[in-house]
Design an enzyme around this catalytic site. Structure first.
Site, mmCIF file in Angstrom:
data_model
loop_
_atom_site.group_PDB
_atom_site.id
_atom_site.type_symbol
_atom_site.label_atom_id
_atom_site.label_comp_id
_atom_site.label_asym_id
_atom_site.label_seq_id
_atom_site.Cartn_x
_atom_site.Cartn_y
_atom_site.Cartn_z
ATOM 1 N NE ARG A 297 2.222 2.490 7.174
ATOM 2 C CZ ARG A 297 2.415 1.408 6.418
ATOM 3 N NH1 ARG A 297 3.048 0.328 6.864
ATOM 4 N NH2 ARG A 297 1.958 1.363 5.180
ATOM 5 C CG ASP B 63 -5.420 3.609 3.056
ATOM 6 O OD1 ASP B 63 -4.467 3.633 2.272
ATOM 7 O OD2 ASP B 63 -5.297 3.371 4.277
#
Ligand code: MRU
Length: 349
Positions: free
Chosen positions: A46, A237
């Site tokens: 991740r 992100d």
């Protein structure tokens, strides 16, 4: 042993299983595309930059044993695999950025045979990996200039060596700053619901011998009011061309609190986290995860079984709440929209 988030040696893709941290430190091998998809989905791997690097290698793993001879058939399978991986996590743009970059490279070489195309995919994935390591260092170099010897820095989620293949984005700045100013203080938000701050940031900072103070997400305002936080640094992100920034849920709360308390709020992220095809925050796809994650804490149920829960994994911070964005190409100051445009005029992505 120096821990690492991902390695690719002799065509074997190994990751540190982040779902198990900090109780268990175990490395697993990803042998096919289904394992890659699940590793992404379950957050075994991740963090936006690492997701990009991992996607590149996973794409290679997904085609390396293909026996087809026709490049057209190969391309069809490749495209199917790209779509499959892309859908695992919609918010971190680094995922589609890496997959598209490899696809473009393949399209430029369609005159070659399938075995050569496989080699090209592997090489491009390795280049993305190498670049990721270097850009972490450049973010650290740019960001450390903003840090003062007595700073008390609050960070959210995990943005360090577990989230990248180098030393991280926001955390790489903290690592560098700590070497220069060992008296800086670091606070980590626990980052509900999946506790990346508590489980991962605290684990990796202690691996590096850096003292960290863990707080619950709802404590940040009170600490700021008491003057205990002098800077907030978070990751990203996806950043739109106007500077709207998607990051782990809870980031927006911190930005609002920081503004109220007149505390600088910095976003750190590589150029690969920008999505210039998008303008506004509402254009960013926000991953919604299983509500069960909200109804549990550390695997144990904390809510009545039948209660409904809502679980958006990311939120969007508008540009006006961001003091500056620290990138591998330098610091983008306000006004973000204008300065992002200026930076990208000179950058080849
Ligand atoms: O859901 P995750 O753990 O992948 O979310 C990670 C984050 O939100 C990070 O802050 C972001 O990816 C930047 S990582 C350098």
């Amino acid at each position: 042993m120096k821990h690492f988030s991902l390695s690719f040696k002799k065509e074997r893709l190994i990751i540190l299983d982040q779902e198990k941290l900090p109780q268990k430190v175990c490395y697993i091998e990803i042998k096919n595309i289904n394992q890659a998809f699940l590793a992404l989905k379950r957050l075994k791997v991740r963090g936006a930059p690492l997701i990009g690097v991992f996607a590149g290698y996973s794409l290679f793993i997904s085609i390396k044993n293909l026996k087809v001879k026709s490049t057209q058939t190969f391309l069809k399978i490749l495209d199917k695999n790209i779509e499959y991986l892309r859908n695992s996590r919609p918010t971190a743009v680094n995922l589609s950025w890496a997959l598209e970059r490899i696809r473009r490279k393949v399209l430029m070489n369609l005159d070659k045979d399938v075995e050569s195309l496989k080699e090209i995919i592997k090489k491009e994935a390795q280049t993305i990996h190498k670049e990721d390591i270097q850009l972490c260092e450049r973010i650290a170099q740019a960001g450390v200039k903003l840090i003062k010897p007595t700073d008390s820095i609050l960070t959210h989620c995990n943005t360090g060596f577990l989230a990248t293949s180098g030393e991280g984005t926001a955390l790489s700045i903290i690592y560098k700053a700590y070497k220069k100013y060992p008296n800086i203080k670091v606070y980590a938000d626990e980052t509900r619901p999946l506790l990346q701050g508590a489980r991962l940031t605290c684990w990796e900072l202690s691996c590096r011998g850096i003292e960290v103070i863990l707080i619950c997400d709802n404590m940040a305002g009170s600490l700021m009011a008491k003057g205990k936080i002098t800077k907030v640094i978070v990751g990203a992100d996806r950043i739109t061309k106007k500077g709207f920034t998607a990051n782990k849920i809870g980031t927006y709360n911190l930005a609002v609190l920081a503004r109220y308390h007149k505390i600088p709020f910095y976003v750190a992220g590589p150029i690969s986290s920008f999505d210039l095809s998008l303008d506004k925050g509402e254009d960013i796809p926000i991953e919604e995860r299983n509500p069960q994650e909200v109804k549990t804490f550390g695997g144990k149920s904390v809510a009545p079984e039948k209660v409904k829960a809502y679980n958006p994994a990311f939120d969007v911070t508008p540009p006006e709440l961001i003091t500056a964005i620290i990138t591998d190409k330098g610091i983008i100051a306000q006004p973000l929209g204008k300065n992002i445009e200026k930076l990208f005029k000179d950058v080849k992505t």
